[in-house]
Scaffold this motif. Sequence first.
Motif, PDB file in Angstrom:
ATOM      1  N   PRO A   1       0.907  -1.347   0.117  1.00 19.42           N
ATOM      2  CA  PRO A   1      -0.184   0.012  -0.033  1.00 19.42           C
ATOM      3  C   PRO A   1       0.827   1.266   0.108  1.00 19.42           C
ATOM      4  CG  PRO A   1      -0.511  -1.491   1.651  1.00 19.42           C
ATOM      5  CD  PRO A   1       0.685  -2.059   1.350  1.00 19.42           C
TER       6      PRO A   1
ATOM      7  N   ASN B   1      -0.971   8.925   6.989  1.00 16.07           N
ATOM      8  CA  ASN B   1      -0.867   9.388   8.448  1.00 16.07           C
ATOM      9  C   ASN B   1      -1.349   8.502   9.422  1.00 16.07           C
ATOM     10  OD1 ASN B   1      -1.709  12.849   7.060  1.00 16.07           O
ATOM     11  ND2 ASN B   1       0.405  11.679   7.270  1.00 16.07           N
TER      12      ASN B   1
ATOM     13  N   VAL C   1      -6.640   1.406   4.792  1.00 12.64           N
ATOM     14  CA  VAL C   1      -7.389   2.344   5.171  1.00 12.64           C
ATOM     15  C   VAL C   1      -8.186   3.027   3.911  1.00 12.64           C
ATOM     16  CG1 VAL C   1      -7.710   4.416   6.572  1.00 12.64           C
ATOM     17  CG2 VAL C   1      -6.199   2.619   7.193  1.00 12.64           C
TER      18      VAL C   1
ATOM     19  N   GLY D   1       2.730  11.647  14.018  1.00  7.93           N
ATOM     20  CA  GLY D   1       2.985  12.601  15.322  1.00  7.93           C
ATOM     21  C   GLY D   1       3.114  14.215  14.840  1.00  7.93           C
TER      22      GLY D   1
ATOM     23  N   GLY E   1       0.673   5.596   0.220  1.00  5.21           N
ATOM     24  CA  GLY E   1      -0.134   6.859   0.263  1.00  5.21           C
ATOM     25  C   GLY E   1       0.792   8.026  -0.487  1.00  5.21           C
ATOM     26  N   GLY E   2       1.510   9.097   0.290  1.00  2.94           N
ATOM     27  CA  GLY E   2       2.281   9.920  -0.348  1.00  2.94           C
ATOM     28  C   GLY E   2       3.548   9.599  -0.626  1.00  2.94           C
ATOM     29  N   ASN E   3       3.921   8.386  -0.183  1.00  2.00           N
ATOM     30  CA  ASN E   3       5.236   7.885  -0.188  1.00  2.00           C
ATOM     31  C   ASN E   3       6.426   9.002   0.427  1.00  2.00           C
ATOM     32  OD1 ASN E   3       7.353   6.214  -0.845  1.00  2.00           O
ATOM     33  ND2 ASN E   3       7.397   6.953  -2.971  1.00  2.00           N
ATOM     34  N   THR E   4       5.797   9.524   1.447  1.00  2.52           N
ATOM     35  CA  THR E   4       6.726  10.424   2.432  1.00  2.52           C
ATOM     36  C   THR E   4       7.439   9.639   3.537  1.00  2.52           C
ATOM     37  OG1 THR E   4       5.267  11.412   3.877  1.00  2.52           O
ATOM     38  CG2 THR E   4       5.704  12.366   1.694  1.00  2.52           C
ATOM     39  N   GLY E   5       7.096   8.455   3.776  1.00  2.00           N
ATOM     40  CA  GLY E   5       7.627   7.677   4.940  1.00  2.00           C
ATOM     41  C   GLY E   5       8.941   7.417   5.016  1.00  2.00           C
TER      42      GLY E   5
ATOM     43  N   ASN F   1       1.963  -5.641   2.556  1.00  5.02           N
ATOM     44  CA  ASN F   1       2.905  -5.320   3.023  1.00  5.02           C
ATOM     45  C   ASN F   1       4.047  -6.264   3.716  1.00  5.02           C
ATOM     46  OD1 ASN F   1       4.402  -3.047   2.277  1.00  5.02           O
ATOM     47  ND2 ASN F   1       3.791  -1.592   4.106  1.00  5.02           N
TER      48      ASN F   1
ATOM     49  N   GLN G   1      -0.396  11.542   2.866  1.00  6.52           N
ATOM     50  CA  GLN G   1      -1.905  11.606   2.845  1.00  6.52           C
ATOM     51  C   GLN G   1      -2.563  11.087   3.907  1.00  6.52           C
ATOM     52  OE1 GLN G   1      -2.701   8.603  -0.287  1.00  6.52           O
ATOM     53  NE2 GLN G   1      -1.660   9.781  -1.855  1.00  6.52           N
TER      54      GLN G   1
ATOM     55  N   GLU H   1       0.743   0.406   9.418  1.00  7.15           N
ATOM     56  CA  GLU H   1       1.853   0.406   8.292  1.00  7.15           C
ATOM     57  C   GLU H   1       1.315  -0.488   7.048  1.00  7.15           C
ATOM     58  OE1 GLU H   1       6.049   0.995   9.342  1.00  7.15           O
ATOM     59  OE2 GLU H   1       5.210   0.643  11.482  1.00  7.15           O
ATOM     60  N   GLY H   2       0.147  -0.440   7.113  1.00  3.67           N
ATOM     61  CA  GLY H   2      -0.218  -1.294   5.775  1.00  3.67           C
ATOM     62  C   GLY H   2      -0.162  -2.709   5.769  1.00  3.67           C
TER      63      GLY H   2
ATOM     64  N   THR I   1       0.482   5.257   9.801  1.00  8.03           N
ATOM     65  CA  THR I   1       1.829   5.314  10.326  1.00  8.03           C
ATOM     66  C   THR I   1       1.661   6.060  11.972  1.00  8.03           C
ATOM     67  OG1 THR I   1       1.974   7.330   9.511  1.00  8.03           O
ATOM     68  CG2 THR I   1       3.342   5.450   8.662  1.00  8.03           C
TER      69      THR I   1
ATOM     70  N   GLU J   1       7.732   8.218  16.159  1.00  8.76           N
ATOM     71  CA  GLU J   1       6.506   8.429  15.364  1.00  8.76           C
ATOM     72  C   GLU J   1       6.699   7.983  13.892  1.00  8.76           C
ATOM     73  OE1 GLU J   1       6.187  12.782  15.081  1.00  8.76           O
ATOM     74  OE2 GLU J   1       8.132  12.919  14.156  1.00  8.76           O
TER      75      GLU J   1
HETATM   76  P1  FAD Z   1       3.620   6.581   2.892  1.00  7.99           P
HETATM   77  O1  FAD Z   1       4.819   7.011   3.242  1.00  7.99           O
HETATM   78  O2  FAD Z   1       3.120   6.221   1.342  1.00  7.99           O
HETATM   79  O3  FAD Z   1       3.236   5.275   3.470  1.00  7.99           O
HETATM   80  C1  FAD Z   1       3.639   4.939   4.913  1.00  7.99           C
HETATM   81  C2  FAD Z   1       3.262   3.471   5.370  1.00  7.99           C
HETATM   82  O4  FAD Z   1       1.696   3.487   5.544  1.00  7.99           O
HETATM   83  C3  FAD Z   1       3.515   2.474   4.479  1.00  7.99           C
HETATM   84  O5  FAD Z   1       3.872   1.339   5.452  1.00  7.99           O
HETATM   85  C4  FAD Z   1       2.504   2.176   3.644  1.00  7.99           C
HETATM   86  O6  FAD Z   1       2.189   0.945   3.188  1.00  7.99           O
HETATM   87  C5  FAD Z   1       1.229   2.709   4.319  1.00  7.99           C
HETATM   88  N1  FAD Z   1       0.215   3.070   3.958  1.00  7.99           N
HETATM   89  C6  FAD Z   1      -0.082   4.399   3.359  1.00  7.99           C
HETATM   90  N2  FAD Z   1      -1.232   4.640   3.002  1.00  7.99           N
HETATM   91  C7  FAD Z   1      -2.044   3.602   3.594  1.00  7.99           C
HETATM   92  C8  FAD Z   1      -3.501   3.427   3.812  1.00  7.99           C
HETATM   93  N3  FAD Z   1      -4.274   4.103   2.935  1.00  7.99           N
HETATM   94  N4  FAD Z   1      -3.826   2.139   4.011  1.00  7.99           N
HETATM   95  C9  FAD Z   1      -2.981   1.365   4.629  1.00  7.99           C
HETATM   96  N5  FAD Z   1      -1.586   1.709   4.692  1.00  7.99           N
HETATM   97  C10 FAD Z   1      -1.156   2.561   4.170  1.00  7.99           C
HETATM   98  N6  FAD Z   1       6.221  11.776  10.286  1.00  7.99           N
HETATM   99  C11 FAD Z   1       5.773  12.002  11.672  1.00  7.99           C
HETATM  100  O7  FAD Z   1       5.305  11.240  12.351  1.00  7.99           O
HETATM  101  N7  FAD Z   1       6.075  13.220  12.188  1.00  7.99           N
HETATM  102  C12 FAD Z   1       6.875  14.277  11.302  1.00  7.99           C
HETATM  103  O8  FAD Z   1       6.727  15.592  11.889  1.00  7.99           O
HETATM  104  C13 FAD Z   1       6.922  13.823  10.146  1.00  7.99           C
HETATM  105  N8  FAD Z   1       7.766  14.965   9.262  1.00  7.99           N
HETATM  106  C14 FAD Z   1       8.354  14.672   8.117  1.00  7.99           C
HETATM  107  C15 FAD Z   1       9.033  15.479   7.433  1.00  7.99           C
HETATM  108  C16 FAD Z   1       9.236  15.186   5.977  1.00  7.99           C
HETATM  109  C17 FAD Z   1      10.077  16.262   5.342  1.00  7.99           C
HETATM  110  C18 FAD Z   1       8.945  13.924   5.483  1.00  7.99           C
HETATM  111  C19 FAD Z   1       9.574  13.546   4.235  1.00  7.99           C
HETATM  112  C20 FAD Z   1       8.399  12.848   6.261  1.00  7.99           C
HETATM  113  C21 FAD Z   1       8.064  13.183   7.867  1.00  7.99           C
HETATM  114  N9  FAD Z   1       7.544  12.379   8.533  1.00  7.99           N
HETATM  115  C22 FAD Z   1       6.901  12.539   9.859  1.00  7.99           C
HETATM  116  C23 FAD Z   1       7.160  10.748   7.840  1.00  7.99           C
HETATM  117  C24 FAD Z   1       5.970  10.849   7.117  1.00  7.99           C
HETATM  118  O9  FAD Z   1       5.738  12.028   6.440  1.00  7.99           O
HETATM  119  C25 FAD Z   1       4.689  10.238   7.740  1.00  7.99           C
HETATM  120  O10 FAD Z   1       4.939   9.086   8.272  1.00  7.99           O
HETATM  121  C26 FAD Z   1       3.656  10.122   7.085  1.00  7.99           C
HETATM  122  O11 FAD Z   1       2.295   9.905   8.054  1.00  7.99           O
HETATM  123  C27 FAD Z   1       3.289   9.172   5.913  1.00  7.99           C
HETATM  124  O12 FAD Z   1       2.300   9.591   5.129  1.00  7.99           O
HETATM  125  P2  FAD Z   1       2.148   9.037   3.523  1.00  7.99           P
HETATM  126  O13 FAD Z   1       0.730   9.276   2.981  1.00  7.99           O
HETATM  127  O14 FAD Z   1       3.526   9.535   3.047  1.00  7.99           O
HETATM  128  O15 FAD Z   1       2.401   7.542   3.694  1.00  7.99           O
END
Ligand code: FAD
Length: 481
Positions: free
Chosen positions: A85, A160, A222, A166, A87-91, A469, A156, A216-217, A163, A432
């Motif tokens: 899975p 959020n 979700v 936080g 989302g925004g791939n920022t993990g 995953n 996304q 974490e998927g 993961t 977090e």
């Molecule tokens: P993704 O990176 O795409 O996925 C994260 C995980 O969730 C993966 O395991 C994926 O398989 C799973 N997933 C994604 N979407 C779904 C879904 N719909 N259903 C089931 N599983 C799913 N994190 C913090 O906690 N606090 C911070 O302050 C913080 N600051 C950041 C700052 C920067 C500049 C960056 C690059 C990252 C930061 N992060 C932070 C980390 C990241 O942004 C978070 O973990 C965010 O919640 C990930 O969201 P995403 O949509 O990018 O998920």
Amino acid sequence: LTSVRYPLLKRGNFSFLSDRHLGFFQSILSAHQVLTDELNDLSGYNVDWMRSVRGSSRLVLRPKTTEEVAAILQYCNVQNIAICPQGGNTGLVGGSVPVFDEVVLSLELMDEVISVDELSGVAIVQAGCVLEKLETVLHLSNLALPLDLGAKGSCQIGGNVATNAGGIRLLRYGNLHGSVLGLTAVLANGQIMDCLNTNKKDNTGYDLKQLFIGSEGTLGIVTQVALQCQPKPSSVQVGFFGLNSFENVLETMRLSKRNLGEILSSCELIDQSSLECVTTQLELRSPINNFPFYMLLETAGSNASHDAEKLNSLLEILVNNGTIVDGTLAVDSAQAKNLWELRERISEALACEGYVYKYDVSVPIRQFYQLVEDMRIRLGNLPIRCCGYGHLGDGNLHLNITSQEYNPILLNRIEPFVYDWVCQERGSVSAEHGLGLKKRDYMEYSKSPTVIHWMRRVKKLFDPNNILNPYKIFPEQSSTD
Ligand code: FAD
């Protein structure tokens, strides 16, 4: 098949993608929802934000509805096809990209804000909605998100939730286990789990939605989230201060919590090395310089003169007794944004230096900075930089070490020392960011064998074929487990 970057990992016994599988996905989705062009379409989905984990998926599926997700999973479960899975791939822990050839299930087309109720503050959103977009929509109804993070332009709400992100507002509004009132998740077998509660209180049996928050998927996808939002604060103040010792940092935090009370919305720490990195690499300007520590304090309230009075009387105390030496208060939102950039863009600045060894830990507040100091002594001049910053108010330290390129000698000096250190303090090796792929082998430093055993049983119950995953969260199982 063995991953090149992770030579110890073995591909699970999953089906390889065939034309028959592809034909099925093409029969239930439109053309733009099925991506197969390796050169033009797939590369971005196969590599993570840190560019340190790279998969080789040949297929990205982009459903638009919960029902489409259900149809995909039902088929994958029967056909034994592994899914990643995304989302925004920022993990930051390599959880969002495939390790081998898992099919990427991207939520990016599920980006609708379904409803916003100004009176109750409840927003119902599709999981693929980018956080910043949701924030903009909420502002129209005078509401604000209970979470905020540097990645909000790309991450996304579903990511959020997955993961349990936080971020910089957790101090004020708590984590997503409290703010998510309900959600819809699709299970590995395609069943739709409707937990889309919107009531503040609901004690009818087990609160199963909590299992998906932070999973974490690995337990389900979700697809919709009901979020308790907050009234948009009409008065926001941001201050940036320089301090000469960590004792002064702790005193500032203690008095800020006590004197600002309910209006304190952020309490962040930046050390000298982190500030130096963000100002030199990204050419940002800091209003004050040459302090070992900096703190960013934010208040958010509903009465500007009341809030200013509170902050000013706090600062009077802290300046008069020499705790804070210098600082600045933002006079408008543009200045506040500039101050926030000094904190929020540190990750990006560190990445410019080459390879980043990233640690996101919870530690008892008195020991918060000790880990950085101990690590510096241990590493000497091996790295470019060893720095610490983070969500001080929540006891969450981001320890970062950089080198020009990946250096196994340096890594062996850092690990397992860092995990032993955190474990000894009874902290958490992932505060977090989650465990994903990169931290999965260190779960045992924060969780007991019994707890891990029951987590595995929950995973087995929800996803008996391990299609969701795989390779993430759990350490490889030994034959004695
Ligand atoms: P993704 O990176 O795409 O996925 C994260 C995980 O969730 C993966 O395991 C994926 O398989 C799973 N997933 C994604 N979407 C779904 C879904 N719909 N259903 C089931 N599983 C799913 N994190 C913090 O906690 N606090 C911070 O302050 C913080 N600051 C950041 C700052 C920067 C500049 C960056 C690059 C990252 C930061 N992060 C932070 C980390 C990241 O942004 C978070 O973990 C965010 O919640 C990930 O969201 P995403 O949509 O990018 O998920």
